[in-house]
Design an enzyme around this catalytic site. Structure first.
Site, short mmCIF file in Angstrom:
data_model
loop_
_atom_site.label_atom_id
_atom_site.label_comp_id
_atom_site.label_asym_id
_atom_site.label_seq_id
_atom_site.Cartn_x
_atom_site.Cartn_y
_atom_site.Cartn_z
N LYS A 53 0.83 -1.21 0.00
CA LYS A 53 0.00 0.00 0.00
C LYS A 53 0.87 1.27 0.00
CE LYS A 53 -2.09 -1.04 3.85
NZ LYS A 53 -1.29 -2.26 4.19
N ARG A 68 -0.10 -8.70 13.70
CA ARG A 68 -0.72 -7.72 12.80
C ARG A 68 -1.54 -8.41 11.72
NH1 ARG A 68 4.51 -5.13 11.15
NH2 ARG A 68 3.31 -3.91 9.65
N ARG A 89 11.63 -1.28 10.98
CA ARG A 89 10.64 -0.89 11.97
C ARG A 89 10.57 -1.90 13.13
NH1 ARG A 89 5.34 0.44 8.44
NH2 ARG A 89 4.43 -0.63 10.23
N ARG A 114 -9.37 1.01 8.82
CA ARG A 114 -8.95 -0.36 9.16
C ARG A 114 -10.01 -1.08 9.99
NH1 ARG A 114 -3.06 0.53 8.80
NH2 ARG A 114 -1.90 -1.35 9.26
N ARG A 117 11.70 -5.52 4.94
CA ARG A 117 11.39 -4.10 4.65
C ARG A 117 12.38 -3.17 5.35
NH1 ARG A 117 5.39 -1.80 5.45
NH2 ARG A 117 5.64 -2.50 7.60
P1 ADP Z 1 1.64 -1.51 7.55
O1 ADP Z 1 2.19 -0.54 6.54
O2 ADP Z 1 2.58 -2.60 7.84
O3 ADP Z 1 0.27 -1.98 7.21
P2 ADP Z 1 1.08 0.81 9.13
O4 ADP Z 1 2.25 1.69 9.00
O5 ADP Z 1 -0.11 1.11 8.28
O6 ADP Z 1 1.54 -0.69 8.92
O7 ADP Z 1 0.58 0.76 10.64
C1 ADP Z 1 1.48 0.55 11.71
C2 ADP Z 1 0.68 0.51 13.01
O8 ADP Z 1 0.05 1.79 13.22
C3 ADP Z 1 -0.45 -0.49 13.05
O9 ADP Z 1 -0.02 -1.80 13.42
C4 ADP Z 1 -1.37 0.14 14.11
O10 ADP Z 1 -0.85 -0.06 15.42
C5 ADP Z 1 -1.24 1.62 13.78
N1 ADP Z 1 -2.26 2.04 12.80
C6 ADP Z 1 -2.03 2.50 11.55
N2 ADP Z 1 -3.19 2.80 10.93
C7 ADP Z 1 -4.18 2.53 11.81
C8 ADP Z 1 -5.60 2.60 11.77
N3 ADP Z 1 -6.25 3.03 10.66
N4 ADP Z 1 -6.29 2.23 12.87
C9 ADP Z 1 -5.68 1.82 13.98
N5 ADP Z 1 -4.35 1.70 14.09
C10 ADP Z 1 -3.59 2.04 13.02
P1 ADP Z 2 2.21 -1.83 3.20
O1 ADP Z 2 2.24 -0.33 3.18
O2 ADP Z 2 0.98 -2.41 2.58
O3 ADP Z 2 2.49 -2.37 4.57
P2 ADP Z 2 4.77 -1.66 1.79
O4 ADP Z 2 4.51 -0.77 0.62
O5 ADP Z 2 5.50 -1.06 2.95
O6 ADP Z 2 3.40 -2.36 2.28
O7 ADP Z 2 5.56 -2.93 1.26
C1 ADP Z 2 6.01 -3.96 2.15
C2 ADP Z 2 7.38 -4.50 1.69
O8 ADP Z 2 7.20 -5.21 0.47
C3 ADP Z 2 8.40 -3.39 1.38
O9 ADP Z 2 9.67 -3.86 1.76
C4 ADP Z 2 8.30 -3.21 -0.13
O10 ADP Z 2 9.54 -2.77 -0.71
C5 ADP Z 2 7.93 -4.61 -0.60
N1 ADP Z 2 7.04 -4.63 -1.77
C6 ADP Z 2 6.03 -3.77 -2.07
N2 ADP Z 2 5.40 -4.13 -3.21
C7 ADP Z 2 6.02 -5.27 -3.63
C8 ADP Z 2 5.83 -6.14 -4.76
N3 ADP Z 2 4.86 -5.91 -5.67
N4 ADP Z 2 6.64 -7.21 -4.88
C9 ADP Z 2 7.61 -7.45 -3.95
N5 ADP Z 2 7.85 -6.67 -2.87
C10 ADP Z 2 7.06 -5.59 -2.71
#
Ligand code: ADP
Ligand code: ADP
Length: 218
Positions: free
Chosen positions: A15, A173, A162, A90, A129
């Site tokens: 995302k 998660r 992270r 979420r 990541r």
């Molecule tokens: P990822 O990119 O791996 O999906 P995020 O950066 O979006 O993780 O989120 C990291 C953490 O921040 C989540 O595990 C949660 O604790 C908090 N968080 C982010 N977005 C939300 C949301 N919309 N509602 C509740 N908690 C959130």
């Molecule tokens: P989210 O925001 O949904 O948690 P991220 O954009 O942070 O996901 O991506 C999670 C990890 O996967 C990062 O290390 C990113 O570089 C990698 N990644 C993202 N898209 C792809 C893909 N299409 N194929 C392989 N790796 C990917």
């Protein structure tokens, strides 16, 4: 017409990676609730202090805190033409509140691409990541490595892993996603907004699929 896109998908689906690219192409802001929380943690704000324990445990931050933080961000003038929402909503309650926040200014969500990736692939993505300290630019040790190891290509800042990208927290998660966020798939499908995207394709191909979706809707 303002364009509000919600990117739906489990942690690690891509995302953040995709939101960054699409937001630049459409010239609208990328709003990541996770980035907003991490910014608050870095600046040691009251909101950051409240969120920290939940984030470290891989749990969702309570709805009231999250919704008011995102509502404030959406109220800024740079969102007048729309935004790419990443990581919000979420929960069904957040989704309901988002509809209300947008409706106050006569806006609606134009589409909800759902980026699909299996849990097994997600674990590999999240454990590999690397994130940039200055602005949250995203890399992967194997799938999207920086030109110089440990350094962000875009702003030269150092990369870090992270705290919540360790195996046990990732598993928590993913469980939270299946329990609390997955109901949004049906919610947006019923509203005819959901578009499934194969998130296992290489990054560029996912971008192409997403751009096709977001540009084909009004
Ligand atoms: P990822 O990119 O791996 O999906 P995020 O950066 O979006 O993780 O989120 C990291 C953490 O921040 C989540 O595990 C949660 O604790 C908090 N968080 C982010 N977005 C939300 C949301 N919309 N509602 C509740 N908690 C959130
Ligand atoms: P989210 O925001 O949904 O948690 P991220 O954009 O942070 O996901 O991506 C999670 C990890 O996967 C990062 O290390 C990113 O570089 C990698 N990644 C993202 N898209 C792809 C893909 N299409 N194929 C392989 N790796 C990917």
């Amino acid at each position: 017409m303002a364009k509000f896109v919600v990117l739906l998908g489990p942690p690690g689906a891509g995302k953040g990676t995709q939101a960054e690219i699409i937001a630049e192409k459409l010239a609208i802001p990328h709003i990541s609730s996770g980035d907003l929380f991490r910014e608050n943690l870095k600046n040691e704000t009251e909101l950051g202090k409240k969120a920290k324990g939940f984030m470290d445990a891989g749990k969702l931050v309570p709805d009231e805190i999250t919704i008011s933080m995102v509502a404030e961000r959406l109220s800024r003038t740079d969102c007048n033409q729309g935004a790419i929402l990443d990581g919000f909503p979420r929960t069904p309650y957040q989704a309901h509140e988002l509809d209300i926040i947008l409706a106050e200014k006569g806006n609606t969500i134009c589409c909800v691409p759902y980026i699909m990736v299996s849990d097994q692939d997600l674990l590999e993505r999240l454990t590999g990541r690397w994130t940039c300290k200055a602005a949250g630019h995203i890399y992967h040790a194997k799938f999207n490595p920086p030109k110089d190891p440990g350094i962000c290509d875009i702003d030269g800042s150092s990369l870090y892993q992270r705290d919540d990208d360790k195996k046990e927290t990732i598993e928590k998660r993913l469980a939270v996603f299946h329990e609390q966020t997955a109901p949004l798939i049906a919610y947006y499908r019923e509203k005819n907004l959901l578009v499934e995207v194969d998130g296992t394709q290489p990054i560029e191909q996912v971008t192409t699929a997403l751009l096709k979706t977001v540009t084909s809707v009004a």
